[in-house]
Design a protein around this motif. Structure first.
Motif, PDB file in Angstrom:
ATOM      1  N   UNK A   9    -118.255  49.664-110.781  1.00 54.92           N
ATOM      2  CA  UNK A   9    -118.071  48.209-110.829  1.00 54.92           C
ATOM      3  C   UNK A   9    -117.004  47.804-111.838  1.00 54.92           C
ATOM      4  N   UNK A  10    -117.005  48.463-112.975  1.00 53.72           N
ATOM      5  CA  UNK A  10    -115.991  48.116-113.977  1.00 53.72           C
ATOM      6  C   UNK A  10    -114.601  48.525-113.497  1.00 53.72           C
ATOM      7  N   UNK A  57    -125.308  56.492-107.040  1.00 53.98           N
ATOM      8  CA  UNK A  57    -124.720  55.753-108.151  1.00 53.98           C
ATOM      9  C   UNK A  57    -125.525  55.900-109.435  1.00 53.98           C
ATOM     10  N   UNK A  58    -126.737  56.406-109.323  1.00 57.43           N
ATOM     11  CA  UNK A  58    -127.595  56.538-110.497  1.00 57.43           C
ATOM     12  C   UNK A  58    -127.330  57.809-111.280  1.00 57.43           C
ATOM     13  N   UNK A  81    -120.882  53.191-102.543  1.00 53.75           N
ATOM     14  CA  UNK A  81    -121.792  52.873-103.634  1.00 53.75           C
ATOM     15  C   UNK A  81    -123.054  53.748-103.646  1.00 53.75           C
ATOM     16  N   UNK A 131    -123.699  55.668-115.923  1.00 54.14           N
ATOM     17  CA  UNK A 131    -123.871  56.142-114.545  1.00 54.14           C
ATOM     18  C   UNK A 131    -122.699  55.655-113.689  1.00 54.14           C
ATOM     19  N   UNK A 163    -118.514  52.576-122.632  1.00 55.11           N
ATOM     20  CA  UNK A 163    -117.605  52.716-121.495  1.00 55.11           C
ATOM     21  C   UNK A 163    -116.358  51.921-121.817  1.00 55.11           C
ATOM     22  N   UNK A 218    -123.439  51.246 -97.357  1.00 54.70           N
ATOM     23  CA  UNK A 218    -124.384  51.320 -98.466  1.00 54.70           C
ATOM     24  C   UNK A 218    -124.357  52.737 -99.041  1.00 54.70           C
ATOM     25  N   UNK A 264    -124.632  58.388-121.195  1.00 57.23           N
ATOM     26  CA  UNK A 264    -125.601  57.478-120.596  1.00 57.23           C
ATOM     27  C   UNK A 264    -125.035  56.605-119.500  1.00 57.23           C
ATOM     28  N   UNK A 320    -122.698  53.914-110.990  1.00 55.11           N
ATOM     29  CA  UNK A 320    -122.799  52.513-110.553  1.00 55.11           C
ATOM     30  C   UNK A 320    -122.085  51.592-111.520  1.00 55.11           C
ATOM     31  N   UNK A 321    -122.283  51.847-112.807  1.00 57.88           N
ATOM     32  CA  UNK A 321    -121.646  51.011-113.818  1.00 57.88           C
ATOM     33  C   UNK A 321    -120.132  51.236-113.828  1.00 57.88           C
ATOM     34  N   UNK A 352    -126.126  53.571-102.516  1.00 56.70           N
ATOM     35  CA  UNK A 352    -127.373  52.921-102.926  1.00 56.70           C
ATOM     36  C   UNK A 352    -128.562  53.594-102.271  1.00 56.70           C
ATOM     37  N   UNK A 353    -128.299  54.461-101.313  1.00 60.01           N
ATOM     38  CA  UNK A 353    -129.383  54.968-100.474  1.00 60.01           C
ATOM     39  C   UNK A 353    -129.642  56.459-100.638  1.00 60.01           C
ATOM     40  N   UNK A 364    -129.120  61.310-116.535  1.00 62.75           N
ATOM     41  CA  UNK A 364    -129.854  60.425-115.643  1.00 62.75           C
ATOM     42  C   UNK A 364    -131.181  61.036-115.199  1.00 62.75           C
TER      43      UNK A 364
END
Lengths: 433, 561
Positions: free
Chosen positions: B137-138, B153-154, B373, B131, B115, B369, B129, B133-134, B375-376, B90
């Motif tokens: 969610x899955x 998450x990145x 996850x 991350x 994945x 947040x 590849x 985040x992906x 996100x911040x 990443x």
């Protein structure tokens, strides 16, 4: 580095973005859908060129490193690969909204300023863009058609007001290739009993010129167009095209060193007005349209549509803006009015795609990409249609003729049975059938 | 070392080598164009350490493989032509950007994005590849979850698992070494090695161990190899059963968050003293309740409320040391994994513990947040544009609190260029129900004082910053018997190893055995030593004394070099 006291305008001068280029932290929020809203591994990215071409120069995090080296003389502006990288970008602003979720850098302005710099250096725009520029300069419209034909789309039954409150600016697409949108717009204005007029030889708004970095030409056109608008005496200019809307509302003030509030008139997209009229019952959407639809947020109506605030100042201690700046993050874009409208049409069921609002995926046609890199534009539109297909929708609806044309063309080529509408077509249908 | 490749004037990679690499991936996925290569320069966390000292370099070539086989072929070509390479996932850490040398090939692994999830056996097979985040969610679609790390998450799932994989949710299931199963590794010389259960059967991804010794320990560690021991291209990571209610995302950027469902609850607790805070962490951990248990720096609460830097500073300047001194706030996440009843039970136990210790619960928003996850995570850079952690440590809970106290008292002496923390004791949490504590001391920097491009640049502040990062933490810890795990990240490994059982012997032996030409990110894990070599003023006499003291104390048997 920015000198304390160094005066910044954060307009279209690339050197004002040295801080932003250097201080990109590489978090890739410019690439990924906000993780709060990310809903799957598929449809998790929001930068079309980066996703398609993979090399990091196609994303703004990579471009930030490139811009820093350009500004410090370690890279040359004359590289062919630089021109390709710079123009393989729709300027859709998804990166900008993503970055500003957590930081106060200016990725999109940096990209716009980079294009302006290439043009200043005689290295832009691309040959494909120059063809369009020539048409705009010679014929005053994107298509190079005769301006005498400009108003041919106007339905006969529509009456222009002698004392208009509103100027309807149709734009080149609604005037020549997506005339159904212009026709829907004026029918709606008429149904709402709004006294309006149009410019008889309406010129191009100049979006294309601005987006391809041709700042001086865009500025000249902006001055001319504002003069024409002021001559009408209207207080509101209404658009059905998101590109024209954003160009007037955001890019004209930017080019002229003023704020949106200083334009002397309001700039509205028709969906903003329709939404109000529906809520206060001055427009009734009574005809049934049985359809499951999804709404595509046009970049220029959604995340890019906040007003422009002219600012001059410095980054002081700790990098704090002095004076404080109004940062445009896409928070107050026009997202809900189109959705409210669709929900108000009897029979319409609205479903959201995975990427929506400020995370919406670009249709691919903006920023001069459709003209110079049609395969990227097509791919981007195809991806969006693929995304729409995952939510079981019958139709994709947007509020920009540029988006509509992209989707319609690709749906036809790929034999996709999804219907493609502009929202105003559905409103017009719902009013009068 | 051969030095041929195209990077403006000079060729750092020979044409022959470039063509050999191009034959592997095709012309679309390789470049030596300086503009494209520049996009991979100085990316990620650590700019203040590397870029500002001028040690970041543009790679000579960037290549994007799609499969493990392509990665292996690339590495073999690099070995054949003696080209150093650095794997890039990443790219959120500077370790995947080349430094010191200009002849690197950056192997960008983002095209490796497969994945798969085995729902029944609760693991995911990911390529480099992918991350978090992906994956998150899955996983939640299947009523499972993974632990998103503090980096956000990145972050690449594989890269993070090869290091500590610290997540607040590690409170229950621990750090990454406990969460990895089998994997596929391309050795520094280009051999494809299956590890764990895949040794028995290449389709068996369910277990970390296999036949023979567990070789996975060779290629990972808390501080990790930072890309210096080949490339893991595929890994199976554990997933854990989650509660079935979905999060509802809400808000528009920058104010996006998820609303917690009814089977999840945040509880913020104020405790009357540091001692009570420490005791609470132990009691809660021993009771085996909760999903996360953290004490966060007060600055984060202000970051959370502020939309931008200007707003942050308006609020932060109102904070008083007295206010902060009383800020013993624990944040607990409760999850009713199995039922609502579980949540109710855990909340009752928590309340009992809090009451016994004289604490009280605070008003707590039931949104997130961050913890779930993240996100911040990039918000760490919001306040000043510069962020570095001077310690990232696994200690006992008690020692984590102690470390924070020590560093909190000392930090003020380095303001500026640090932003004051008002003596705050830092960020820490419980791991694996109290088996360990995690401690991180975050710092924000006055960038204009340390950026060489800035007219306010002050070389003394640069030296002070490095003294804080390189020396002060280690000195305090060595003298108090506390541990440090920043070795390899902000501490000169070679120099410090004398005080730590000469562990560099093993680094060198493994490196010599598996990467004899030293081509796999050769600057690591001694990159900070390289900085110290070039900038000896960054090391204080007290630091040298402290290392010598510990070494001569002979606390443990020394290894033979």
């Amino acid at each position: 580095m920015v000198q304390k006291g160094e005066h910044l305008k954060l307009g279209l001068d690339l050197k004002d973005y040295k801080y932003d280029a250097k201080y990109c932290v590489g978090c890739d929020m410019c690439r990924w859908v906000d993780f709060v809203y990310m809903s799957s591994a598929d449809f998790s990215q929001k930068c079309p060129p980066w996703q398609k071409y993979k090399l990091d120069a196609y994303g703004v995090a990579g471009k930030a490193r490139i811009i820093y080296d350009l500004l410090t003389g370690k890279l040359d502006y004359s590289s062919d690969s630089l021109r390709e990288i710079v123009y393989k970008c729709m300027l859709c602003g998804a990166c900008d909204a993503g970055c500003k979720r957590n930081l106060d850098l200016e990725p999109l302005m940096m990209l716009e300023a980079l294009r302006a710099k290439l043009v200043t250096e005689g290295l832009g725009p691309l040959p494909e863009h120059e063809k369009v520029t020539k048409r705009i300069e010679e014929s005053h419209n994107y298509y190079g058609r005769s301006q005498e034909q400009r108003l041919k789309w106007m339905p006969e039954e529509v009456n222009l007001a002698a004392n208009p409150e509103v100027l309807y600016f149709a734009g080149c697409r609604a005037s020549f290739t997506s005339t159904e949108i212009g026709q829907a717009a004026v029918r709606i204005l008429q149904a709402a009993k709004v006294p309006f007029t149009v410019l008889k030889e309406e010129p191009c708004c100049g979006y294309f010129l601005y987006a391809t970095g041709q700042v001086e030409k865009a500025r000249k056109l902006a001055e001319e167009n504002l003069k024409l608008v002021k001559e009408t005496g209207v207080k509101t200019v209404v658009f059905s095209c998101a590109e024209g809307y954003k160009t007037f509302k955001v890019d004209y003030p930017k080019l002229l060193g003023i704020s949106t509030n200083d334009l002397g008139f309001e700039v509205k997209h028709l969906v903003e007005l329709v939404s109000e009229w529906v809520k206060n019952n001055s427009l009734q959407l009574k005809n049934n349209i049985d359809m499951k639809v999804t709404y595509h947020d046009p970049c220029n109506l959604g995340r890019l549509s906040e007003p422009w605030f002219h600012w001059e100042g410095e980054r002081g201690d700790w990098g704090i803006y002095n004076p404080p700046r109004q940062i445009r993050r896409g928070t107050f874009g026009v997202y809900e009015p189109p959705r409210d409208i669709l929900k108000s049409i009897p029979g319409v069921e609205l479903v959201e795609m995975p990427r929506h609002h400020e995370n919406a995926w670009c249709c691919g046609s903006g920023g001069g990409v459709k003209e110079a890199f049609p395969e990227l534009a097509s791919w981007s539109a195809d991806e969006r249609l693929r995304e729409a297909s995952t939510v079981g929708t019958e139709a994709i609806v947007s509020a920009c003729p540029s988006c509509k044309e992209s989707f319609a063309q690709r749906a036809k080529v790929t034999k996709n049975r999804i219907k493609v509408y502009d929202i105003l077509e559905l409103v017009a249908k719902a009013i009068s059938g | 070392m051969k030095t041929t490749a195209k990077s403006q004037e000079k060729e750092y990679i020979s044409r022959e080598a470039y063509e050999a690499l191009k034959a592997i991936v095709g012309p679309e996925y390789i470049t030596d164009d300086p503009v494209h290569c520049q996009a991979y320069n100085a990316r990620g966390y650590g700019m203040e350490r590397w870029e500002f000292l001028g040690h970041c370099t543009r790679p000579a070539c960037v290549i994007l493989p799609k499969t493990t086989e392509e990665v292996a072929r690339i590495v073999r070509v690099c070995n054949r032509y003696e080209i150093p390479y650095v794997p890039a996932g990443a790219m959120f850490c500077m370790q995947s950007s080349p430094r010191f040398r200009q002849d690197f090939v950056t192997i960008d692994l983002k095209r490796m994005d497969k994945l798969e999830i085995d729902e029944k056996n609760m693991y995911a097979i990911v390529e480099t590849g992918i991350i978090y985040g992906q994956l998150f969610e899955e996983a939640v679609k299947r009523d499972l979850y993974t632990l998103v790390p503090g980096g956000g998450s990145q972050v690449s799932v594989i890269a993070n698992h090869l290091m500590h994989g610290m997540s607040p949710l590690g409170y229950r299931v621990g750090l990454s070494e406990r969460r990895m199963n089998a994997m596929e590794w391309v050795s520094p010389e280009g051999d494809i090695v299956r590890m764990g259960a895949r040794v028995i059967d290449q389709d068996s991804w369910y277990w970390q161990d296999g036949l023979g010794p567990n070789a996975i320990g060779l290629i990972r560690g808390y501080a990790g190899w930072n890309g210096a021991m080949g490339i893991v291209t595929k890994m199976s990571v554990k997933l854990y059963p989650f509660q079935p209610q979905r999060f509802e995302p809400e808000g528009i950027s920058p104010d996006t968050h998820v609303n917690l469902p009814s089977r999840m609850k945040f509880v913020n607790i104020t405790l009357p003293s540091e001692e009570a805070l420490e005791k609470a962490m132990y009691e809660i951990s021993h009771a085996q309740i909760g999903a996360a248990l953290t004490k966060v720096p007060p600055s984060w609460r202000v970051i959370h409320r502020a939309k931008d830097r200007n707003e942050f500073w308006q609020e932060w300047q109102k904070v008083s040391p007295e206010q902060l001194a009383k800020a013993y706030i624990l944040r607990v996440l409760l999850i009713g994994y199995t039922s609502e009843k579980q949540l109710e039970y855990e909340e009752r136990v928590l309340t009992d513990i809090v009451n016994e210790l004289g604490g009280s619960t605070r008003r707590t928003l039931q949104t997130d947040e961050s913890l779930l996850k993240f996100s911040d995570s990039a918000g760490m850079w919001m306040m000043t544009g510069g962020f570095m952690s001077s310690e990232i440590d696994v200690e006992s809970i008690r020692c984590s609190v102690k470390e924070g106290e020590i560093l909190g008292k000392k930090q003020g002496e380095f303001v500026p260029p640090l932003m004051t923390n008002y003596g705050d004791i830092g960020w820490f949490q419980s791991l694996e129900f109290g088996h360990q504590g995690y401690f991180e001391y975050v710092n924000y920097l006055k960038m204009e004082n340390i950026d060489p491009d800035s007219p306010q640049y002050n070389s003394e502040d640069v030296v002070r910053m490095w003294h804080w990062y390189l020396c002060e933490t280690l000195i305090r810890e060595l003298r108090t018997g506390l541990s440090t795990w920043c070795l390899g990240d902000t501490v000169p490994t070679r120099m410090a190893a004398r005080g730590f059982h000469d562990f560099d012997i093993w680094i060198d032996r493994f490196k010599k055995e598996f990467d004899p030409k030293s081509l796999s990110n050769p600057v690591e894990p001694y990159a900070v030593d390289e900085i110290v070599k070039r900038h000896p003023e960054f090391i204080t006499p007290e630091y040298r004394e402290a290392i010598t003291e510990v070494a001569e104390r002979g606390k443990s048997s020394k290894g033979k070099k």
